[in-house]
Design an enzyme around this catalytic site. Structure first.
Site, PDB file in Angstrom:
ATOM      1  N   ASP A  92       0.860  -1.177   0.000  1.00  0.00           N
ATOM      2  CA  ASP A  92       0.000   0.000   0.000  1.00  0.00           C
ATOM      3  C   ASP A  92       0.904   1.238   0.000  1.00  0.00           C
ATOM      4  OD1 ASP A  92      -0.935   0.107   3.540  1.00  0.00           O
ATOM      5  OD2 ASP A  92       0.899   0.613   2.503  1.00  0.00           O
ATOM      6  N   SER A  93       0.311   2.420  -0.025  1.00  0.00           N
ATOM      7  CA  SER A  93       1.146   3.619  -0.244  1.00  0.00           C
ATOM      8  C   SER A  93       1.369   4.411   1.034  1.00  0.00           C
ATOM      9  CB  SER A  93       0.464   4.521  -1.275  1.00  0.00           C
ATOM     10  OG  SER A  93      -0.881   4.754  -0.881  1.00  0.00           O
ATOM     11  N   GLY A  94       0.792   3.958   2.128  1.00  0.00           N
ATOM     12  CA  GLY A  94       1.082   4.566   3.416  1.00  0.00           C
ATOM     13  C   GLY A  94       0.079   5.572   3.911  1.00  0.00           C
ATOM     14  N   GLY A  95      -0.649   6.222   3.027  1.00  0.00           N
ATOM     15  CA  GLY A  95      -1.512   7.319   3.452  1.00  0.00           C
ATOM     16  C   GLY A  95      -2.585   6.897   4.424  1.00  0.00           C
ATOM     17  N   PHE A  96      -3.252   5.799   4.102  1.00  0.00           N
ATOM     18  CA  PHE A  96      -4.373   5.354   4.934  1.00  0.00           C
ATOM     19  C   PHE A  96      -3.899   5.081   6.355  1.00  0.00           C
ATOM     20  CE2 PHE A  96      -8.559   3.647   5.531  1.00  0.00           C
ATOM     21  CZ  PHE A  96      -8.413   2.624   6.461  1.00  0.00           C
ATOM     22  N   ASP A 146      -2.709   8.350  -1.735  1.00  0.00           N
ATOM     23  CA  ASP A 146      -4.026   8.998  -1.778  1.00  0.00           C
ATOM     24  C   ASP A 146      -4.446   9.403  -0.375  1.00  0.00           C
ATOM     25  OD1 ASP A 146      -6.468   6.328  -1.478  1.00  0.00           O
ATOM     26  OD2 ASP A 146      -4.431   6.483  -0.684  1.00  0.00           O
ATOM     27  N   GLN A 189     -11.694   7.545  -5.437  1.00  0.00           N
ATOM     28  CA  GLN A 189     -12.303   8.064  -4.235  1.00  0.00           C
ATOM     29  C   GLN A 189     -13.665   8.662  -4.604  1.00  0.00           C
ATOM     30  OE1 GLN A 189     -11.347   7.466  -1.243  1.00  0.00           O
ATOM     31  NE2 GLN A 189      -9.237   6.792  -1.539  1.00  0.00           N
ATOM     32  N   ASP A 266      -8.075  -7.382   0.133  1.00  0.00           N
ATOM     33  CA  ASP A 266      -7.147  -7.696   1.224  1.00  0.00           C
ATOM     34  C   ASP A 266      -7.850  -7.382   2.537  1.00  0.00           C
ATOM     35  OD1 ASP A 266      -6.573  -4.590   0.957  1.00  0.00           O
ATOM     36  OD2 ASP A 266      -5.817  -5.261   2.916  1.00  0.00           O
ATOM     37  N   CYS A 304     -12.973 -29.426   6.541  1.00  0.00           N
ATOM     38  CA  CYS A 304     -11.814 -28.584   6.216  1.00  0.00           C
ATOM     39  C   CYS A 304     -10.550 -29.434   6.250  1.00  0.00           C
ATOM     40  CB  CYS A 304     -11.695 -27.428   7.209  1.00  0.00           C
ATOM     41  SG  CYS A 304     -10.291 -26.341   6.894  1.00  0.00           S
ATOM     42  N   CYS A 306      -7.416 -28.245   6.474  1.00  0.00           N
ATOM     43  CA  CYS A 306      -6.256 -27.495   6.990  1.00  0.00           C
ATOM     44  C   CYS A 306      -5.664 -28.223   8.197  1.00  0.00           C
ATOM     45  CB  CYS A 306      -6.687 -26.074   7.356  1.00  0.00           C
ATOM     46  SG  CYS A 306      -7.265 -25.876   9.050  1.00  0.00           S
ATOM     47  N   CYS A 309      -7.768 -28.349  11.411  1.00  0.00           N
ATOM     48  CA  CYS A 309      -8.961 -29.199  11.386  1.00  0.00           C
ATOM     49  C   CYS A 309      -8.635 -30.676  11.233  1.00  0.00           C
ATOM     50  CB  CYS A 309      -9.882 -28.756  10.252  1.00  0.00           C
ATOM     51  SG  CYS A 309     -10.540 -27.101  10.523  1.00  0.00           S
ATOM     52  N   HIS A 335      -6.132 -21.795   9.699  1.00  0.00           N
ATOM     53  CA  HIS A 335      -7.484 -22.226   9.294  1.00  0.00           C
ATOM     54  C   HIS A 335      -8.231 -21.097   8.574  1.00  0.00           C
ATOM     55  CE1 HIS A 335     -11.555 -23.711   9.241  1.00  0.00           C
ATOM     56  NE2 HIS A 335     -11.910 -22.534   9.735  1.00  0.00           N
TER      57      HIS A 335
HETATM   58  C1  LIG Z   1      -3.199   2.087  -0.647  1.00  0.00           C
HETATM   59  C2  LIG Z   1      -3.400   3.130   0.435  1.00  0.00           C
HETATM   60  N1  LIG Z   1      -4.641   3.858   0.184  1.00  0.00           N
HETATM   61  C3  LIG Z   1      -5.810   3.453   0.655  1.00  0.00           C
HETATM   62  N2  LIG Z   1      -5.870   2.414   1.491  1.00  0.00           N
HETATM   63  C4  LIG Z   1      -7.099   2.049   2.004  1.00  0.00           C
HETATM   64  C5  LIG Z   1      -7.143   1.011   2.933  1.00  0.00           C
HETATM   65  C6  LIG Z   1      -8.378   0.649   3.481  1.00  0.00           C
HETATM   66  N3  LIG Z   1      -8.719  -0.262   4.440  1.00  0.00           N
HETATM   67  C7  LIG Z   1     -10.058  -0.133   4.602  1.00  0.00           C
HETATM   68  N4  LIG Z   1     -10.781  -0.841   5.484  1.00  0.00           N
HETATM   69  C8  LIG Z   1     -10.155  -1.748   6.411  1.00  0.00           C
HETATM   70  N5  LIG Z   1     -10.579   0.798   3.787  1.00  0.00           N
HETATM   71  C9  LIG Z   1      -9.558   1.324   3.082  1.00  0.00           C
HETATM   72  C10 LIG Z   1      -9.512   2.359   2.145  1.00  0.00           C
HETATM   73  C11 LIG Z   1      -8.274   2.722   1.612  1.00  0.00           C
HETATM   74  C12 LIG Z   1      -8.154   3.814   0.670  1.00  0.00           C
HETATM   75  O1  LIG Z   1      -9.147   4.464   0.279  1.00  0.00           O
HETATM   76  N6  LIG Z   1      -6.906   4.160   0.240  1.00  0.00           N
HETATM   77 ZN   LIG Z   2      -9.576 -25.761   8.925  1.00  0.00          ZN
END
Ligand SMILES: CCNc1nc2cc3[nH]c(NC)nc3cc2c(=O)[nH]1
Ligand SMILES: [Zn+2]
Length: 372
Positions: A92-96, A146, A189, A266, A304, A306, A309, A335
């Site tokens: 990810d880019s760090g902003g969040f 962002d 956005q 993710d 399952c 795994c 289990c 699991h």
């Molecule tokens: C890649 C970094 N930017 C960025 N990360 C996010 C990570 C999130 N994680 C969640 N819920 C757990 N919503 C998100 C929105 C963004 C988003 O709008 N932007």
């Molecule tokens: Zn399992």
């Protein structure tokens, strides 16, 4: 050298299945990415992460830039060798995370300055610095820098934040440069506003990216509002590029997002909840710390395959959780990651066979409400 490309194999309604090709390996979509925040998917060896069926994992720029720093990871050969994962990594880019974890944050047109939550040192992330950090880490899929506004927010705030993110997307693209085999994803956005999301999508397509994320969701709006956006936002993004929904989610969130055209997701949920004793199964959630499991000889889920289990009873898992033993988090995380990947495989197969609706009906029918 394999460049970055996306092949769509089949669609079923808005749902799609395909393959993202990268120099470090293929990613089967729809794909779930385990989160490897500080260069580890917590409590899980990389070979175990792979054994659950993951083709790609996620690394967090905010955490890694603070500790051990991107420069140190670069000197050691990059994140893949550092954490012993040779398949694709998305960072990810760090902003969040700056906005949710750091102290004393100051946001300007230039970027964000903040104090580290670890040692109080001062730092700055700009689109240019974020691209440099992700390059130093060696990630295969880079995210634009962002700003994700916290909801609820008024429309003007959403609009001005989105337009800032679009200016940052252009600066991210300029700073990313031309890196064959590496991908840069833009982030849409616009909150819950269809016209602002359309404006954002158009701005991103004009800049041009290898993939597009639906940002600004899973920030407290609730599933109904999130699905409301997903009913139109994926179609605003190019159909021939991967669509990535960040931070999602619970099993039913994931299924609803794939149904609406999302290709990648993710979430920390399977690993984080594994450490808190929550096991997701096809019949619902098992809270292993509950006394009712103390004498239960059955596995979490009889069907399952795994290690948790096939090798252990609920009674054992209850015991080691209550005793605070590390194996508890290891087994429940394994699991949960296995189960999340089984959901993804089930959807990939169902979409390819044109029977997603039937698969989805069965998915919802077998889930008891609440604890089992
Ligand atoms: C890649 C970094 N930017 C960025 N990360 C996010 C990570 C999130 N994680 C969640 N819920 C757990 N919503 C998100 C929105 C963004 C988003 O709008 N932007
Ligand atoms: Zn399992």
């Amino acid at each position: 050298m394999t460049r970055f490309s996306f092949d769509l194999h089949a669609t079923d309604g808005a749902a799609r299945t395909g393959t993202i090709h990268t120099p470090r390996g293929d990613i089967r979509t729809p794909a779930f990415m385990p989160v490897g925040t500080a260069a580890t998917v917590k409590a899980t060896l990389p070979e175990s992460v792979r054994a659950t069926g993951a083709d790609i994992l996620l690394g967090n720029t905010y955490h890694l830039m603070l500790r051990p720093t991107a420069e140190r990871i670069d000197r050691l050969g990059g994140l893949h060798g550092f954490m012993n994962w040779d398949r694709p990594i998305l960072t990810d880019s760090g902003g969040f995370q700056v906005m949710s974890l750091a102290d004393l944050r100051k946001l300007t047109e230039r970027g964000v300055t903040f104090k580290s939550h670890i040692d109080g040192s001062r730092h700055e992330i700009t689109p240019e610095r974020s691209m440099e950090i992700q390059r130093l880490l060696g990630s295969d899929i880079v995210m634009c820098f962002d700003e994700c506004p916290a909801l609820p927010a008024d429309r003007d705030r959403i609009a001005s934040s989105m337009r800032l993110s679009m200016r940052w997307a252009a600066r991210s693209k300029d700073a990313f440069g031309d890196r064959p085999g590496h991908a840069l994803f833009g982030i849409q956005q616009g909150g819950l506003e269809p016209d602002l999301r359309e404006e954002s999508a158009k701005a991103l397509v004009d800049i041009g990216f290898d993939g597009y994320a639906v940002g600004g969701l899973a920030v407290g709006e609730g599933q109904e509002a999130m699905f409301g956006v997903l009913d139109y936002a994926p179609a605003q993004l190019p159909a021939d590029k991967p669509r990535y929904l960040m931070g999602v989610g619970k099993p039913d969130d994931i299924v609803g997002a794939v149904k609406r055209g999302i290709d990648m997701m993710d979430c920390v949920l399977p690993s984080r909840s594994g450490r808190t004793g929550q096991a997701f199964t096809r019949r619902g959630v098992v809270n292993i710390k509950n006394a009712r499991h103390a004498d239960d000889p059955r596995p979490l889920d009889e069907s399952c395959s795994c290690p948790a289990c096939t090798g252990y009873s609920r009674a054992y898992l209850h015991h080691v959780f209550r005793a605070g033993e590390m194996i508890s988090g290891m087994l429940l995380t394994w699991h949960n990651l296995h189960y999340f990947q089984e959901i993804m495989q089930g959807m990939r197969d169902a979409i390819a066979a044109g029977r997603f609706a039937a698969w989805e009906a069965d998915f919802h029918a077998t889930r008891a409400e609440g604890d089992i």
